[in-house]
Every structure is written in C-alpha cells, then in structure tokens.
Enzyme design. Structure first.
Site, mmCIF file in Angstrom:
data_model
loop_
_atom_site.group_PDB
_atom_site.id
_atom_site.type_symbol
_atom_site.label_atom_id
_atom_site.label_comp_id
_atom_site.label_asym_id
_atom_site.label_seq_id
_atom_site.Cartn_x
_atom_site.Cartn_y
_atom_site.Cartn_z
ATOM 1 N N LYS A 91 20.406 79.659 22.512
ATOM 2 C CA LYS A 91 21.456 79.108 21.741
ATOM 3 C C LYS A 91 20.988 78.775 20.477
ATOM 4 O O LYS A 91 19.897 78.247 19.997
ATOM 5 C CB LYS A 91 22.018 77.854 22.575
ATOM 6 C CG LYS A 91 22.796 76.881 21.658
ATOM 7 C CD LYS A 91 24.048 77.338 21.422
ATOM 8 C CE LYS A 91 24.974 76.750 20.379
ATOM 9 N NZ LYS A 91 25.180 75.328 20.882
ATOM 10 N N HIS A 123 21.626 76.802 16.944
ATOM 11 C CA HIS A 123 22.455 75.526 16.907
ATOM 12 C C HIS A 123 21.965 75.195 15.331
ATOM 13 O O HIS A 123 20.915 75.105 15.155
ATOM 14 C CB HIS A 123 22.314 74.605 17.906
ATOM 15 C CG HIS A 123 23.416 73.608 17.622
ATOM 16 N ND1 HIS A 123 23.318 72.450 16.394
ATOM 17 C CD2 HIS A 123 24.538 73.027 18.434
ATOM 18 C CE1 HIS A 123 24.288 71.571 16.899
ATOM 19 N NE2 HIS A 123 25.034 71.854 17.891
ATOM 20 N N HIS A 135 26.274 78.304 17.134
ATOM 21 C CA HIS A 135 26.955 77.287 16.476
ATOM 22 C C HIS A 135 26.448 77.276 14.818
ATOM 23 O O HIS A 135 25.264 77.049 14.488
ATOM 24 C CB HIS A 135 26.723 75.838 16.964
ATOM 25 C CG HIS A 135 26.894 74.668 16.185
ATOM 26 N ND1 HIS A 135 27.320 73.519 17.110
ATOM 27 C CD2 HIS A 135 27.109 74.396 14.814
ATOM 28 C CE1 HIS A 135 27.698 72.584 16.037
ATOM 29 N NE2 HIS A 135 27.634 72.992 14.823
ATOM 30 N N HIS A 143 32.896 77.016 19.906
ATOM 31 C CA HIS A 143 34.039 76.238 19.125
ATOM 32 C C HIS A 143 34.255 77.035 17.710
ATOM 33 O O HIS A 143 34.040 76.471 16.829
ATOM 34 C CB HIS A 143 33.671 74.697 18.903
ATOM 35 C CG HIS A 143 32.103 74.493 18.492
ATOM 36 N ND1 HIS A 143 31.516 75.003 17.583
ATOM 37 C CD2 HIS A 143 31.426 73.826 19.300
ATOM 38 C CE1 HIS A 143 30.375 74.852 17.475
ATOM 39 N NE2 HIS A 143 30.104 73.980 18.660
ATOM 40 N N HIS A 188 26.166 64.035 16.469
ATOM 41 C CA HIS A 188 25.312 64.800 16.043
ATOM 42 C C HIS A 188 24.197 63.844 15.046
ATOM 43 O O HIS A 188 23.777 64.034 13.970
ATOM 44 C CB HIS A 188 25.948 65.624 14.817
ATOM 45 C CG HIS A 188 26.464 66.889 15.494
ATOM 46 N ND1 HIS A 188 25.928 67.854 16.142
ATOM 47 C CD2 HIS A 188 27.680 67.089 16.042
ATOM 48 C CE1 HIS A 188 26.642 68.715 16.706
ATOM 49 N NE2 HIS A 188 27.474 68.358 16.647
ATOM 50 N N ASP A 244 31.811 71.583 26.190
ATOM 51 C CA ASP A 244 31.157 70.706 25.171
ATOM 52 C C ASP A 244 30.736 69.460 25.685
ATOM 53 O O ASP A 244 30.827 68.197 25.094
ATOM 54 C CB ASP A 244 31.745 70.829 23.840
ATOM 55 C CG ASP A 244 30.902 70.766 22.582
ATOM 56 O OD1 ASP A 244 29.407 70.506 23.097
ATOM 57 O OD2 ASP A 244 31.130 70.800 21.655
#
Length: 570
Positions: free
Chosen positions: A219, A221, A248, A274, A322, A362
């Site tokens: 992943k 990010h 992402h 997303h 976040h 998510d």
C-alpha cells in the site's frame, strides 16, 4: 393430470421461480428470476411431511458415493453472472454443484445427491449471495471483524497493527515482524484475512522483505510519502512478486500532480483507493485516474451515496483520521481541499455507468466496516430514482444494475487482489463463503453467514428458550466460529513468495495460508466485471465540475435513503 399451483402459492412454498420478481429490502430495485434449475414437481424441501425423507428426496448414498455435506434448497442466487433459482451443494467447504438436488434413484436430473449425511438449509424465499469482500481495511481494532462478519462480509484485506497512529491513517502493516504478528492473530477470527505491507520506499529491499514475510499486497499512502519514485519502486517489486499495489496519492500535490503519478505508474496495474478524492489523493482531480485502462478505481463508503449530510461529516472525520489539528491553518486547508460536492456527486454516476469498479469501507479511518453492502445498494437505489433504468436492462427489472453493483463488493475486489480463484462468486470449486438473506432485509441484516461451508454467524434468540426465535434476537457467533472449526473454515491470504520460503512452517499458524495470484499484467480495468468503462474524465480546476467524455456529471444529494432508519434503532 399434473397438479397446478398459482404463482403465489408456489412462491410461498418453494420460493420465486422464472419470471417472478423480488424487491430488494425497501429499495426501488426489483430483480426477476432468469432461470429455475429445479424441476417442477420434483423440488426438494426439508420438514415434516416434506420431500427430504428417507427413500424420497433423500437417497442411500454415502459421502464417498457422492452425497454432499450440505444442500441449500430452492435458493435465489444473486451474483454477477446471473439471478437464478437453484439448489446449491456444498462439500469439503466448497461449492460442488448448482442445480437440482435430491435422490437420483427416485428423481430425474439430479446433480446434487442428498444422502443420510447431508444437512439441509432451507433457501426457499431467501436470497443467497457470495460473501462480501472489503479490500480497504485499517486493522485498528479486532472488534471490526465481528461487525464485518455480521454484515455479510467474509473477507477483509488491508493493513495495520491496532490503534497505532500509522494504522489510524494508513492501510498497511509495516515490516515483516508486524506482518507475522497479524498473521498469527488471524487464527483467532472467523474471517478470511489478508494483510498489505507498506509500499512507500525508493529502494526495493524493505518492500521485498515484507512480501517474503507474508504481505499479499503493498500500500502506497501519502502520509508515508507517495512520491513518483516510491510509486515506481513499489510497482516494480509488485511485478517481481505478483502482489497488488493500492495507492492513495498526494493530496497536496507536493511531489507532483495526477499526471505525474500516472506517469510513474507507467501503465502497470494498480488499485486506486477512494478515487473520487475525499478519502485522499491529488486535489482536485484524482478522479481523472478512473479513465486509465490499467487503473482499478474504488470508493470508500462515507461518500456512498451523495446525501445532504455527506459534506458535513467529512471534515471532522478527516481531521481525526489523519492526525491533523484544528488549531493549525495549514491542516484545515489540507482537509478542506479534499472535500468537494462536485466530485462526490460525479462519483455516484461513475459507479452507475460502471466506471468505478469496487466499493469498500476504509474501516474506522473515514469508513464504516459494517456498511459496505448497505452503502452499495443505497447508491444503486439513488441512481435508479434519479437516472431511471439502465439502457442495458431487458425486461421490467433491474437485473443488470443489481449485477453491476453486487460485483463491486464480491467478484471485482477478489479479481483485483488475486483471490478470485477462491472467493468472490457462487461458482463450482470456490469456497462456500455464502450469505443468506431474507429479501426484506437484503443487504442490511443477513439470515445466516457461512464460512467454508460452516455456519459462522446468524441472528439467534434466547438460548434458554424452547425454540430459537424468542427475544432477545441478536447476532451471535455459531459453531463455525469456534475451536478448530474456526481455523479450518477460514484462511489467510499471503504472497506465493512467502510460502516458497517456508512462512507457514516458520509461523506455525493453524489457518491455511493461501497464495494470491494473477494480480499484475494479467488483469486491468477490463477485468472488472460489469464495471470496466474507461471514460475520458476532465475536472474544472476552479469549479470542480466533472465531465466524462464531455458530458457533465452531476446529481442532487439524497434527502432520504432506504436501508436506514427503518431497519435500525441507532
């Protein structure tokens, strides 16, 4: 003289048959039975005075002779490949036959043998779907898994280590030590699980050790730095080891714009999380990436569908997830740059035309793990109400739209992540991870969840009552969720490379470890069933208006949704 029954009487006894229509929950979605594989007059049904009795619908066949372990009778199957009525035979935790069950000694056309060793699940009047897959999981707390299971999910893929701040924001399990601990923890849960490693690195060594340590995906990010160099490095490792990459992208456009990320991807297959952007990604035009033939675009469920409350809840969610501070202007600007009603409205339509391929949660990081199915069908319902029937529909039904939307949380995430040889659809040879629904509660509250052919969860009444139905009725784990049945009924997905270097023996876990496969050049957006459209997307940088092949994509927010307060007190 054949006996005749009215359609209403037949449906009441054996469930709907060819040509009958069924409403899904309280939506405006109506499905029509396309084909009935059972035989009129020779249907099997369990119960007093019914067919599955010795010498009648039940044969003398042993398991060795071909009798199945479980038969689901007269089920209405809803899957990407069709909406059909059939009996379903399960054996050794897998689907072995779809068709006509019974006793071949007394009935014609039987391809599912019912014997003395066969259990029966009554599917009359019920809908059966493949277990759902959520491919965007933050493993923040183990309690998510029960919530997901009770909603009809049977596979969860993502990353994390618990409520560490890295996990609160990013879907990855960093490093082989943490990956090993998560694979070990997986033994405790009745759920198929899969873990993604961190993909943010400019040199391959650390990424390779995560794949060899059991990561089934990597992943990328932005909170770890999704630079063009990291994107290129991660995809190169994925190509070498046959694992998927989820991305992402960089909301702040610090290291480049959406075109730079597309350039760094270099046409390689990638799963874009997303893709609308509220969950993160190049502002304001990350949504453009859904038109790329190598990009598999997905949504997370807080923006599904666009409602009058969608924008209001997102700012606070984003600040928490976040690790942002409301006292820092730059943090607020970062959050506000991601939330755009224009792109969220366009996302509804892009799902409806099949340009967005997957819906996920998510979980606890701007998403609700127990609402993947609900939000999917709410989107489908909203689009039917606002846009009418799909042009591709035939007959007075919504079969095409239903097939498109169910694929978004079953077969398509399974294909994207190399699991479709095991899960994702009701097909012969695949795992018997199945969900049984009362049509009135479809997508909201399952009647029963099967994992590997064993009942893992169901609503159940007072255990001290004389029958199973007295209140309080609530979801409870069943026998498939306990003891060795738990570890024999579900699996953990890892990389083939990790199995080749002895991961199973090194960790000594009880669950079977299965390898993902065909995640790279063998798949693309074209592999997304009913959801493979690649329109040319343009985003106005000032108004945020979205156009697909020149057509403005916009819709009104919903003020009321189905599958909501009618079904829930809280």
């Amino acid at each position: 003289m054949p006996f005749k029954m009215s359609r209403a009487a037949y449906a009441s006894m054996f469930g709907p048959t060819t040509g009958d229509k069924v409403r899904l929950a309280d939506t405006e979605l109506f499905i029509e039975v396309e084909k009935d594989f059972t035989h009129y007059g020779d249907e099997v049904k369990f119960g007093g005075g019914k067919v599955i009795r010795d010498g009648m619908g039940q044969s003398q066949a042993t398991r060795v002779d071909g009798a199945v372990d479980t038969v689901i009778t007269n089920a209405l199957i809803v899957d990407h490949w069709g909406i059909v009525k059939a009996d379903i035979g399960l054996k050794d935790g897998r689907i072995v036959a779809i068709g006509k069950a019974g006793n071949p000694d007394t009935q014609p056309g039987v391809n599912i043998i019912v014997g003395p060793g066969t259990e029966a699940i009554a599917g009359e009047g019920k809908i059966v779907t493949a277990g759902g897959m959520d491919s965007h999981i933050h493993f923040i707390c183990p309690q998510q898994i029960e919530e997901a299971l009770m909603s009809g999910l049977t596979c969860m893929l993502g990353g994390g280590t618990g409520p560490a701040h890295g996990t609160l924001a990013t879907t990855c399990t960093p490093g082989p030590w943490h990956i090993a601990r998560m694979i070990e923890a997986a033994d405790a849960f009745p759920m198929n699980l899969a873990f993604a490693g961190k993909g943010n690195a400019s040199l391959p060594g650390a990424l390779e050790e995560m794949v060899l340590g059991g990561a089934c995906a990597l992943k990328l990010h932005e909170d770890w730095g999704t630079t063009p160099g990291a994107v290129d490095c991660c995809l190169s490792v994925a190509d070498d080891y046959d694992v998927q990459v989820m991305i992402h992208t960089d909301t702040l456009n610090e290291s480049g714009f959406v075109e730079d990320s597309i350039g760094a991807i270099k046409g390689r297959t990638i799963h874009a999380f997303h893709t609308e952007g509220a969950g993160g990604g190049h502002a304001p035009d990350i949504i453009k990436i859904c038109g790329q033939p190598n990009v598999i675009p997905s949504s997370t469920n807080p923006t599904r569908p666009y409602t009058i409350n969608t924008l209001a809840e997102h700012l606070d969610m984003l600040m928490v997830c976040h690790h942002l501070s409301p006292s820092i202007p730059e943090d607020i600007a970062f959050a506000e740059s991601r939330i755009r009603k224009e792109t969220i409205a366009a996302e509804d339509i892009l799902h409806d035309i099949g340009a967005f391929s997957i819906i996920s949660s998510d979980s606890q990081a701007m998403g609700r793990v127990g609402e993947v199915a609900i939000r999917t069908w709410q989107t489908a319902d909203k689009m039917k109400r606002q846009r009418g029937r799909l042009p591709s529909e035939t007959g007075e039904n919504d079969n095409m739209r239903v097939k498109r939307y169910i694929a978004k949380y079953t077969i398509n995430p399974a294909i994207a992540h190399g699991l479709s040889h095991e899960i994702g659809s009701i097909e012969i040879g695949k795992r018997a991870d199945l969900v049984i629904w009362n049509p009135a509660f479809f997508g909201v509250k399952p009647d029963m969840v099967l994992l590997g052919g064993s009942i893992a969860a169901a609503p159940m009444g007072d255990p001290n009552a004389s029958i199973p139905t007295p209140q309080p009725v609530h979801y409870r784990h069943m026998f498939g969720a306990y003891g060795k049945a738990r570890t024999n009924s579900s699996v953990t997905f890892v990389s083939q490379a990790s199995l080749d270097v002895g991961l199973a023996a090194r960790l000594g876990v009880s669950k079977q470890l299965l390898a993902v496969k065909n995640t790279r050049g063998g798949i693309s957006k074209a592999s997304m069933i009913h959801n493979s459209l690649t329109p040319h997307i343009e985003v106005d940088p000032e108004t945020y208006e979205v156009r697909a092949d020149g057509e403005l994509l916009t819709c009104e927010p919903a003020t009321v949704l189905p599958m909501a307060q009618r079904y829930f007190l809280f």
